[in-house]
Design an enzyme around this catalytic site. Structure first.
Site, short mmCIF file in Angstrom:
data_model
loop_
_atom_site.label_atom_id
_atom_site.label_comp_id
_atom_site.label_asym_id
_atom_site.label_seq_id
_atom_site.Cartn_x
_atom_site.Cartn_y
_atom_site.Cartn_z
N SER A 181 -10.08 -0.56 6.75
CA SER A 181 -9.45 -0.35 5.45
C SER A 181 -8.82 -1.58 4.81
O SER A 181 -8.50 -1.55 3.62
CB SER A 181 -8.40 0.76 5.56
N LYS A 203 0.84 -1.21 0.00
CA LYS A 203 0.00 0.00 0.00
C LYS A 203 0.87 1.25 0.00
O LYS A 203 1.94 1.28 0.60
CB LYS A 203 -0.91 -0.04 1.24
N SER A 255 -9.83 1.80 2.67
CA SER A 255 -8.93 2.59 1.85
C SER A 255 -7.89 1.76 1.10
O SER A 255 -7.32 2.23 0.13
CB SER A 255 -8.21 3.62 2.72
#
Ligand SMILES: [Zn+2]
Lengths: 473, 475
Positions: free
Chosen positions: B168, B69, B144
């Site tokens: 997330s 990420k 997210s």
């Protein structure tokens, strides 16, 4: 005698002390030994506030803080708790400062100072741990600067902020407080007060028991006294003219010696304190007894002991115990010579010569001090010559014995003086007659001749006694 | 797009050919991607794979490609939190998890897309544009960590790392039909994870199956002295890979099936619970009365922490910098131009919540509620081994559907945020479909009892075939 404090003056001080004797910074492993280094060489992701970096509390810094708290007679918190103080400023890499808020490491202590009317207690409100910001360097003057450079070497250094109660009643007491505080910190070995940025103070002051005004960024002890003197005068004048004192923050302009208004209470910043989520509380209650054991004999106790053990007067004892190094130096010398002689020579003579040259006690050895005191007390050199020897050691180096020989400072033998006295009397019958006829001053003339004959190496007082004895035979 | 291959399958491929070939084939697949899951590719990946081949690296992840990420610091590889304000920032250091992965021989292919600063549930607020859901490219992949979930679902990488502040990892796992774990707070070092809300977030793995999750956990979890909130506790996650739920006591919190839940989601989750019964587990309904306050508490705490965490992005040292006649103007303009709408909204709300006069009313109250929510979990998990609930109350929504309605976006987090407030672990596994969109089952455990939820999830996977369905273009 009780000091009346006629102008109702209350002074409190907030002192920031940089614990520069720690090996590493407060939240990272960077070395604290940056004072002679190139900018931005003692940095890492943590003290640069890079994204994703996390603080780790330096346990030794906490230990130092507890030590300071105990030396200031404070109670110590059960567990550490850090907060974020949020504000934007270019010297703050994270735009918040990690500090302590409602649970300072130490609180409710006191310091005893030499006040206007003898011993005076100054309360310590709290002492807390926080990180030092980076150092800004403006390219040119602050108002016409083309840019600002940031040196992060200082960023993340450990600061202890020590906040006093408004218990000081004159600028002189404020200075005494700072001197005493510095002396205690010096004893604890937690900081080197001579390094740049080691100790800074903010002061708050009120007159006639009125509203308090804060004075920021004072860089020296002398500055504190000057800033306070000015500010007290300003407030008194203001009131005399029918004006009012408002709660505000003022800046001390060192060059002009005046304070200038920065902001009033209304525009005070909201720091939005909240607990630092990246640091878990650390239980320190169990550390306290251990840390207490490491506390050295502190200045007040040492002074009392010096007076008792070495029969020193208060003034000498105080002068000798302000700095731990000087106290230790004195005690070493006192092992070899009469402590009272040691006190006179270390406190009255050596310290003066060192101060004049801005040198520390490290510039002189115990061995040399003992040698000088022994030469004087054995009557081998005059006091004046002894001072000369000390100066020579400091300025040119060398050992006292060698200097005495090289400069021919050894006092002349008694019979040489006796011969000189006989000669002087024989060669100056008029002066002798004058003295015997009642002209006291003629004696000086004869003594002067003796000194001339011995090229100044005779002790003047001794020569005088000898001339008198001869004349009165 | 490539077929799904698990870690053991990849190891077989490497044995048959080479890490270099495997890496090259994934890079080729990513090159043809339509979902915008990757933001930056790492140009060293192929060299690393080649080195692993020549060294004969024997680490547990030797040659296994992985995606990271955008908010996890990678030395030498851009890490921007999908924000304009961090454009150009290349970390000079590796996050703890990255160090661990490199040691284990993993090949980092690149960085994955996310909601800007992890603030979102849809990966639409990224500076790099939205990531698309491989199951339906008109829909969001969740957020997210939308990029990390979507690239796994699309077969562009076998495993990835995301971060979970309020769901997330689990939300995009559920929306994309993959497995995602939010470990116990303190389980994985956050050193190098760019903070959004420090007291809530954990890094977590995403994969196509539970075994791969355990394998990644064995590498990245564990104590790190650089994170003060990291806990020193040994555990082998792959020990939990056993098909055995006999006697497992499941709690089903009624509050997680509240108003607005999608009927098909509800059915899929209850079917899953029945399946567990068939497998030898028992369930009981439990009550977690403070759940309804969790969302408000979560957003106040998260935004308050964010308002302070994001203060450092001022253009002074790294990233985007606007022009200005002095520092304050430069910093203000940098922030005005560098942050997106949602980030600004959260910074402002967080600043407000911490302000004098409101601090006690909002921030302190939120902390008190947090304690109550945590007590709900302690009580519920006192009587049962795990809790089960829908990960998300509804399947993935359409791109653009909610982006202008922040409140409805926040509401989507209702079942995931309480877990972060309590700090307990939770895994989301595929448990069926609502229409063509995957549904996630959330299995929640006690603090540091990851093995209980991994075991339950693994057993479920062994006895069902939901996880074997592929997005249409991957199949
Ligand atoms: Zn550092």
């Amino acid at each position: 005698m009780v000091y009346e404090n006629p102008d109702g003056i209350r002074i409190g001080l907030e002192v920031h002390v940089q614990l520069n004797k720690l090996n590493t910074k407060l939240f990272c492993g960077c070395s604290t030994d940056y004072h002679d280094s190139e900018p931005n060489t003692h940095v890492c992701p943590i003290c640069l506030g890079l994204p994703g970096s996390l603080p780790v509390l330096n346990e030794r810094a906490v230990e130092f803080a507890i030590k300071i708290g105990l030396a200031l007679n404070c109670s110590i918190v059960e567990q550490t708790q850090f907060h974020r103080k949020n504000y934007y400023y270019p010297d703050l890499p994270k735009n918040f400062q990690t500090t302590q808020y409602d649970y300072p490491i130490a609180a409710e202590g006191k310091i005893i100072i030499e006040g206007e009317d003898g011993e005076h207690n100054v309360g310590i409100t709290r002492a807390h741990i926080e990180e030092d910001p980076a150092r800004l360097q403006h390219m040119g003057t602050i108002d016409k600067s083309k840019g600002t450079l940031i040196n992060y070497n200082r960023s993340g250094m450990t600061l202890i902020e020590i906040v006093s109660e408004p218990d000081m009643r004159s600028p002189k007491e404020a200075r005494r407080y700072l001197e005493k505080l510095r002396s205690i910190l010096d004893y604890l070995g937690v900081f080197d007060g001579d390094l740049e940025g080691a100790m800074k103070a903010d002061a708050n002051v009120s007159v006639f028991w009125g509203e308090r005004v804060e004075i920021k960024n004072i860089s020296s002890f002398k500055g504190v006294e000057r800033a306070l003197l000015y500010e007290i005068m300003r407030q008194k004048n203001q009131i005399r003219r029918g004006g009012e004192i408002v709660m505000e923050t003022r800046h001390f302009d060192e060059a002009r010696g005046v304070t200038i208004s920065m902001r009033t209470k209304e525009d005070e910043q909201d720091y939005r304190y909240f607990p630092e989520p990246d640091l878990v509380p650390m239980r320190v209650a169990d550390w306290v007894p251990k840390v207490r054991e490491t506390l050295p004999e502190l200045p007040d106790a040492k002074r009392a002991r010096f007076m008792e053990e070495y029969s020193l007067g208060e003034t000498h004892a105080r002068a000798l115990t302000t700095e731990i190094k000087v106290a230790n130096f004195f005690e070493e010398v006192a092992k070899k010579v009469d402590p009272k002689d040691a006190a006179v020579w270390v406190s009255d003579i050596l310290k003066g010569e060192l101060n004049y040259r801005e040198l520390s006690i490290d510039a002189f050895t115990v061995e040399d001090m003992v040698a000088v005191v022994e030469l004087v007390t054995a009557n081998k050199i005059t006091e004046k010559s002894a001072v000369d020897v000390i100066r020579t050691v400091l300025d040119d180096g060398g050992k006292p014995q060698e200097i005495v020989e090289k400069k021919g400072l050894l006092k002349v033998e008694d019979d040489i003086v006796a011969t000189a006295v006989d000669e002087a009397i024989a060669e100056n019958p008029e002066a002798v007659a004058d003295y015997l006829g009642g002209k006291e001053k003629s004696l000086n003339f004869i003594v002067g001749k003796v000194m001339q004959k011995t090229k100044g190496r005779a002790d003047a007082r001794e020569a005088r006694e000898k001339v008198l004895a001869k004349l009165n035979e | 797009m490539a077929a799904w291959t698990d870690i053991s399958g990849i190891k077989q491929k490497i044995a048959d050919s080479s890490a270099e070939e495997v890496t090259a084939s994934y890079i080729e697949t990513i090159g043809k991607s339509k979902i915008n899951g990757f933001t930056t590719m790492w140009d060293e990946a192929i060299n690393v794979a080649r080195e692993i081949d020549s060294e004969g690296h024997e680490g547990p992840l030797a040659g296994v490609p992985i995606a990271i990420k955008e908010n996890i610091s990678t030395k030498g590889l851009s890490t921007t939190c999908s924000s304009k304000i961090l454009q150009g920032y290349v970390p000079p250091y590796d996050a703890h998890v990255i160090e661990r992965l490199r040691e284990a021989g993993a090949v980092i292919l690149g960085k994955t897309n996310m909601d800007e600063f992890a603030m979102g549930t849809s990966t639409e607020s990224s500076y790099y544009g939205p990531t698309l859901n491989p199951w339906d490219m008109d829909r969001v992949p969740g957020g997210s960590s939308g990029g990390s979930a979507a690239v796994v679902a699309a077969g562009e990488v076998p495993v990835s790392l995301g971060s979970d502040t309020g769901g997330s990892v689990r939300c995009p796992a559920a929306y994309c039909g993959v497995v995602g774990l939010k470990p116990t707070y303190g389980c994985i070092s956050r050193y190098g994870l760019i903070s959004y809300a420090n007291s809530l977030e954990q890094i977590g793995p995403l994969a196509t199956n539970v075994a791969d999750i355990a394998t990644i956990m064995d590498v990245v979890a564990g104590y790190d002295s650089r994170d003060s909130t990291s806990i020193n506790r040994e555990n082998t996650y792959s020990d939990a890979l056993k098909d055995d739920v006999n006697g497992l006591k499941i709690g089903v919190p009624e509050e997680y099936f509240g108003e607005g839940i999608d009927e098909k989601v509800e059915k899929a989750v209850w079917d899953a619970i029945s399946k567990f019964e068939d497998m030898g587990a028992t369930y009981e309904k439990v009550s977690m009365p403070h759940t309804k306050y969790a969302l408000a508490s979560y957003y106040i705490i998260a935004m308050s922490e964010a308002s302070s965490n994001l203060a450092r992005f001022d253009g002074t040292r790294y990233g985007y910098r606007a022009e200005g006649e002095n520092w304050h103007v430069m910093a203000s303009r940098t922030r005005a131009q560098g942050f997106g709408e949602e980030v600004k909204r959260r910074i402002l709300l967080g600043t407000y919540a911490l302000s004098a006069g409101y601090h006690d009313k909002y921030y302190l109250k939120a902390l008190k509620v947090r304690t109550l929510v945590k007590q709900d979990f302690d009580r519920a998990l006192d009587n049962v081994d795990v809790l089960m609930a829908p990960t998300m109350p509804a399947p993935a929504f359409k791109i653009g559907e909610k982006i202008d309605d922040p409140l409805s976006l926040y509401l989507a987090d209702v079942n995931t945020v309480p877990i972060n407030l309590a700090g307990v672990p939770s895994i989301s596994v595929p448990c069926g479909f609502s229409g063509d969109m995957p549904v996630g089952l959330q299995i929640i455990g006690k603090h540091f009892d990851e093995n209980a939820i991994i075991k339950a999830a693994y057993s479920f996977e062994q006895n069902t075939d939901h996880h074997t369905r592929r997005p249409p273009e991957v199949a």
